[in-house]
Design an enzyme around this catalytic site. Structure first.
Site, PDB file in Angstrom:
ATOM      1  N   ARG A  22       0.348  -1.233   0.044  1.00 21.64           N
ATOM      2  CA  ARG A  22      -0.366   0.079  -0.008  1.00 21.64           C
ATOM      3  C   ARG A  22       0.808   1.087   0.165  1.00 21.64           C
ATOM      4  O   ARG A  22       0.749   1.970   0.675  1.00 21.64           O
ATOM      5  CB  ARG A  22      -1.159   0.157   0.845  1.00 21.64           C
ATOM      6  CG  ARG A  22      -2.013  -1.403   1.598  1.00 21.64           C
ATOM      7  CD  ARG A  22      -2.747  -1.379   0.065  1.00 21.64           C
ATOM      8  NE  ARG A  22      -4.037  -0.870   0.660  1.00 21.64           N
ATOM      9  CZ  ARG A  22      -5.375  -0.814   1.317  1.00 21.64           C
ATOM     10  NH1 ARG A  22      -5.364  -2.235   1.906  1.00 21.64           N
ATOM     11  NH2 ARG A  22      -5.986   0.029   0.773  1.00 21.64           N
ATOM     12  N   ARG A  26      -3.487   6.801  -0.416  1.00 15.40           N
ATOM     13  CA  ARG A  26      -3.894   7.414   1.378  1.00 15.40           C
ATOM     14  C   ARG A  26      -3.163   7.929   1.769  1.00 15.40           C
ATOM     15  O   ARG A  26      -3.335   9.102   2.149  1.00 15.40           O
ATOM     16  CB  ARG A  26      -3.742   5.704   2.206  1.00 15.40           C
ATOM     17  CG  ARG A  26      -5.108   5.076   1.833  1.00 15.40           C
ATOM     18  CD  ARG A  26      -5.358   3.754   2.934  1.00 15.40           C
ATOM     19  NE  ARG A  26      -4.436   2.986   2.965  1.00 15.40           N
ATOM     20  CZ  ARG A  26      -4.595   1.610   3.742  1.00 15.40           C
ATOM     21  NH1 ARG A  26      -5.366   1.768   4.533  1.00 15.40           N
ATOM     22  NH2 ARG A  26      -3.008   0.992   3.764  1.00 15.40           N
ATOM     23  N   ARG A  35      -7.118  12.257  -6.823  1.00 15.15           N
ATOM     24  CA  ARG A  35      -7.684  11.627  -6.261  1.00 15.15           C
ATOM     25  C   ARG A  35      -9.146  12.023  -6.361  1.00 15.15           C
ATOM     26  O   ARG A  35     -10.460  12.138  -6.603  1.00 15.15           O
ATOM     27  CB  ARG A  35      -7.478  10.847  -4.714  1.00 15.15           C
ATOM     28  CG  ARG A  35      -9.148  10.306  -4.247  1.00 15.15           C
ATOM     29  CD  ARG A  35      -9.733   8.706  -4.985  1.00 15.15           C
ATOM     30  NE  ARG A  35     -10.686   7.931  -4.294  1.00 15.15           N
ATOM     31  CZ  ARG A  35     -11.646   8.738  -4.884  1.00 15.15           C
ATOM     32  NH1 ARG A  35     -11.916   9.665  -5.603  1.00 15.15           N
ATOM     33  NH2 ARG A  35     -12.691   8.352  -4.541  1.00 15.15           N
ATOM     34  N   ASP A  72      -7.323  -2.113  -7.480  1.00 15.23           N
ATOM     35  CA  ASP A  72      -7.852  -2.478  -5.911  1.00 15.23           C
ATOM     36  C   ASP A  72      -8.262  -3.886  -6.102  1.00 15.23           C
ATOM     37  O   ASP A  72      -8.217  -5.061  -6.981  1.00 15.23           O
ATOM     38  CB  ASP A  72      -8.806  -2.346  -5.351  1.00 15.23           C
ATOM     39  CG  ASP A  72      -9.208  -2.260  -4.021  1.00 15.23           C
ATOM     40  OD1 ASP A  72      -8.673  -2.178  -2.869  1.00 15.23           O
ATOM     41  OD2 ASP A  72      -9.832  -2.747  -3.448  1.00 15.23           O
ATOM     42  N   TYR A 148     -14.826 -10.903   1.189  1.00 16.55           N
ATOM     43  CA  TYR A 148     -15.547 -10.157   0.999  1.00 16.55           C
ATOM     44  C   TYR A 148     -17.052  -9.820   0.204  1.00 16.55           C
ATOM     45  O   TYR A 148     -18.216  -9.137   0.197  1.00 16.55           O
ATOM     46  CB  TYR A 148     -14.577  -8.633  -0.318  1.00 16.55           C
ATOM     47  CG  TYR A 148     -13.776  -7.819   0.892  1.00 16.55           C
ATOM     48  CD1 TYR A 148     -13.952  -7.242   1.906  1.00 16.55           C
ATOM     49  CD2 TYR A 148     -12.041  -8.727   0.790  1.00 16.55           C
ATOM     50  CE1 TYR A 148     -12.824  -6.544   2.506  1.00 16.55           C
ATOM     51  CE2 TYR A 148     -11.580  -7.707   1.564  1.00 16.55           C
ATOM     52  CZ  TYR A 148     -11.810  -6.991   2.924  1.00 16.55           C
ATOM     53  OH  TYR A 148     -10.950  -6.601   3.219  1.00 16.55           O
TER      54      TYR A 148
HETATM   55  O1  1CP Z   1       0.234   0.912  -3.294  1.00 13.49           O
HETATM   56  C1  1CP Z   1      -0.636   0.346  -3.155  1.00 13.49           C
HETATM   57  O2  1CP Z   1      -1.059  -0.877  -3.400  1.00 13.49           O
HETATM   58  C2  1CP Z   1      -1.930   0.973  -3.678  1.00 13.49           C
HETATM   59  C3  1CP Z   1      -3.208   0.175  -3.922  1.00 13.49           C
HETATM   60  C4  1CP Z   1      -3.576  -1.103  -3.928  1.00 13.49           C
HETATM   61  C5  1CP Z   1      -4.264  -2.331  -3.107  1.00 13.49           C
HETATM   62  C6  1CP Z   1      -2.418  -3.829  -3.277  1.00 13.49           C
HETATM   63  C7  1CP Z   1      -5.866  -0.334  -3.143  1.00 13.49           C
HETATM   64  C8  1CP Z   1      -6.133   0.881  -2.927  1.00 13.49           C
HETATM   65  N1  1CP Z   1      -5.962  -1.647  -2.524  1.00 13.49           N
HETATM   66  C9  1CP Z   1      -5.070  -3.184  -2.802  1.00 13.49           C
HETATM   67  C10 1CP Z   1      -4.983  -4.295  -2.238  1.00 13.49           C
HETATM   68  C11 1CP Z   1      -6.631  -4.462  -0.980  1.00 13.49           C
HETATM   69  N2  1CP Z   1      -7.459  -4.147  -0.930  1.00 13.49           N
HETATM   70  C12 1CP Z   1      -6.699  -5.581  -0.023  1.00 13.49           C
HETATM   71  C13 1CP Z   1      -4.968  -6.459   0.290  1.00 13.49           C
HETATM   72  C14 1CP Z   1      -4.356  -5.754   0.584  1.00 13.49           C
HETATM   73  C15 1CP Z   1      -4.759  -5.531   2.106  1.00 13.49           C
HETATM   74  O3  1CP Z   1      -4.843  -6.382   2.798  1.00 13.49           O
HETATM   75  O4  1CP Z   1      -4.337  -3.846   3.113  1.00 13.49           O
HETATM   76  C16 1CP Z   1      -7.546  -5.432   1.011  1.00 13.49           C
HETATM   77  C17 1CP Z   1      -7.700  -6.019   1.846  1.00 13.49           C
HETATM   78  C18 1CP Z   1      -8.452  -4.301  -0.157  1.00 13.49           C
HETATM   79  C19 1CP Z   1      -9.772  -3.916   0.111  1.00 13.49           C
HETATM   80  C20 1CP Z   1      -9.583  -2.630   0.455  1.00 13.49           C
HETATM   81  N3  1CP Z   1      -9.861  -1.684  -0.766  1.00 13.49           N
HETATM   82  C21 1CP Z   1      -9.815  -1.975   1.803  1.00 13.49           C
HETATM   83  C22 1CP Z   1     -10.006  -2.627   2.761  1.00 13.49           C
HETATM   84  C23 1CP Z   1     -11.384  -2.853   3.368  1.00 13.49           C
HETATM   85  C24 1CP Z   1     -11.312  -3.618   5.096  1.00 13.49           C
HETATM   86  O5  1CP Z   1     -11.677  -4.859   5.045  1.00 13.49           O
HETATM   87  O6  1CP Z   1     -11.079  -2.839   6.353  1.00 13.49           O
HETATM   88  C25 1CP Z   1     -10.363  -0.673   1.737  1.00 13.49           C
HETATM   89  C26 1CP Z   1     -10.612   0.240   2.052  1.00 13.49           C
HETATM   90  C27 1CP Z   1      -9.829  -0.987   0.215  1.00 13.49           C
HETATM   91  C28 1CP Z   1     -10.329   0.908  -0.730  1.00 13.49           C
HETATM   92  C29 1CP Z   1      -9.236   1.814  -1.146  1.00 13.49           C
HETATM   93  N4  1CP Z   1      -8.135   0.634  -2.135  1.00 13.49           N
HETATM   94  C30 1CP Z   1      -6.753   1.293  -2.558  1.00 13.49           C
HETATM   95  C31 1CP Z   1      -7.046   2.725  -1.698  1.00 13.49           C
HETATM   96  C32 1CP Z   1      -6.266   3.869  -1.950  1.00 13.49           C
HETATM   97  C33 1CP Z   1      -8.263   2.269  -1.409  1.00 13.49           C
HETATM   98  C34 1CP Z   1      -8.919   3.407  -0.343  1.00 13.49           C
HETATM   99  C35 1CP Z   1     -10.063   4.407  -1.056  1.00 13.49           C
HETATM  100  C36 1CP Z   1      -9.259   5.887  -1.544  1.00 13.49           C
HETATM  101  O7  1CP Z   1      -8.511   6.119  -2.149  1.00 13.49           O
HETATM  102  O8  1CP Z   1     -10.711   6.190  -2.272  1.00 13.49           O
END
Ligand code: 1CP
Length: 341
Positions: A22, A26, A35, A72, A148
């Site tokens: 990640r 963020r 964004r 994602d 999910y």
């Molecule tokens: O640098 C990077 O890696 C960014 C790219 C990325 C990746 C690899 C994002 C962007 N998401 C992910 C993978 C991801 N998404 C995982 C696997 C890794 C981990 O465990 O952290 C998971 C479980 C998700 C699901 C997800 N997407 C969540 C988690 C929900 C929960 O259960 O707590 C969330 C909040 C998202 C949204 C998301 N994905 C990525 C971003 C930057 C965001 C935030 C939304 C935004 O910026 O508007």
């Protein structure tokens, strides 16, 4: 050879390759600015220009050894026709899959077509990324995606998914099988468009018992790796079964992964003595230690490097960068590892 690939091929390097789960998004002000260009998060993911820029941002800022494609894990359920929405401040929300007829409504036929913007972003990053930097593509693993998809969003314990998997495993397996095929096809395209490495995120492997871990983590992951390697033999694949504990042993021995990524709970000497003797290891700085900074951070980074740095190793976190992480803490970690002050 690119630095990250060299470690994945089993070579030891004095200074390890560095990337952070990640790393994009963020915590970066330049991401938060970018964004604003789309209303919804999925729109952002499906805009190649924006995804390319978000992918390159952390590499530019920190000179990391790898870029991970900005996307994602939930683009797969979206491409299968499940309704997926990202609610601001609340995380993902999906129209839940609760019965066999819901599985039948998912459509695999157009998965590649539906994800073309993701593949275009890969080609775009490839064209702009310096040739010594590695491009990582990723997918959620079947179990984590199913969590999910069934729950309809995030959860503490993924109760419904686990109950379904335990009480009607032959039904639940239909969903897992569909995901195995979808993910395999998705990853093959990602490689075709230019990814050098794949990471498979099994973020919720931790909620399974040992039997479930075999059935829903090891077996599906092995099948995906076999499918991908039928087309791209020996392709480097990193597996991340977060929270697997002792099951990391069987995971690394049975799935065929080239490297295993460790959460922060696994002791460094155990990783060195039990896993690094066979495959490359990645990890495992606590993301909260990174956020907190200070002397504890310096010490932990040095400790990880000291214990895992004598074999094939990729420096990373135990889980993703937290939103409030100060940029200066990340810079500090990189300076320590590269021995600059
Ligand atoms: O640098 C990077 O890696 C960014 C790219 C990325 C990746 C690899 C994002 C962007 N998401 C992910 C993978 C991801 N998404 C995982 C696997 C890794 C981990 O465990 O952290 C998971 C479980 C998700 C699901 C997800 N997407 C969540 C988690 C929900 C929960 O259960 O707590 C969330 C909040 C998202 C949204 C998301 N994905 C990525 C971003 C930057 C965001 C935030 C939304 C935004 O910026 O508007």
């Amino acid at each position: 050879m690119k630095k990250l690939l060299k470690s994945l091929r089993g070579y030891h390097q004095e200074t390890p390759p560095i990337w952070l789960m990640r790393q994009a998004g963020r915590h970066l002000p330049e991401y938060l600015e970018l964004r604003k260009k789309t209303e919804t998060f999925l729109e952002f993911c499906y805009s190649p220009e924006l995804a390319i820029e978000a992918t390159l941002q952390p590499v530019k800022r920190y000179d990391l050894d790898a870029a991970i494609l900005f996307s994602d894990i939930l683009v797969i359920p979206d491409a299968l026709g499940q309704e997926v929405d990202f609610v601001k401040g609340k995380g993902p929300k999906l129209m839940p899959i609760r019965k066999i007829s819901d599985i039948h409504e998912l459509h695999i036929e157009k998965i590649e077509d539906n994800l073309i913007p993701v593949f275009e972003a890969i080609a775009g990053v490839r064209a702009k990324l310096r040739s010594d930097k590695t491009l990582i593509g990723f997918s959620g693993a079947p179990w984590t995606l199913a969590c999910y998809m069934v729950e309809g969003g995030g959860s503490k314990d993924f109760e419904r998914t686990r109950i379904w998997a335990k009480t009607a495993p032959e039904e639940f397996e239909r969903l897992i099988d569909l995901l195995i095929i979808s993910i395999s096809r998705y990853l093959v395209q990602k490689i075709k468009y230019g990814c050098d490495v794949i990471q498979i995120f099994d973020s919720w492997a931790s909620v399974l018992d040992s039997e479930g871990f075999d059935k829903w983590v090891i077996t599906p992951t092995s099948k995906i790796i076999k499918n991908v390697r039928e087309i791209y033999p020996d392709f480097p694949i990193i597996g991340f079964p977060r929270g697997a504990g002792v099951n990391y042993l069987r995971y690394h021995a049975e799935t065929g992964v080239s490297a295993v990524s460790f959460d922060s709970g696994v002791p460094l000497t155990w990783i060195r003595d039990n896993i690094q003797t066979n495959v490359t290891v990645q990890g495992n700085l606590d993301n909260m230690v990174l956020l907190a900074g200070g002397r504890q951070l310096d010490e932990q980074v040095s400790k990880i490097h000291k214990i895992l740095g004598n074999g094939p190793f990729i420096f990373n976190l135990g889980h993703g960068v937290l939103p409030k992480t100060p940029i200066s803490n990340i810079e500090r970690v990189i300076n320590i590892l590269r021995k600059k002050s």
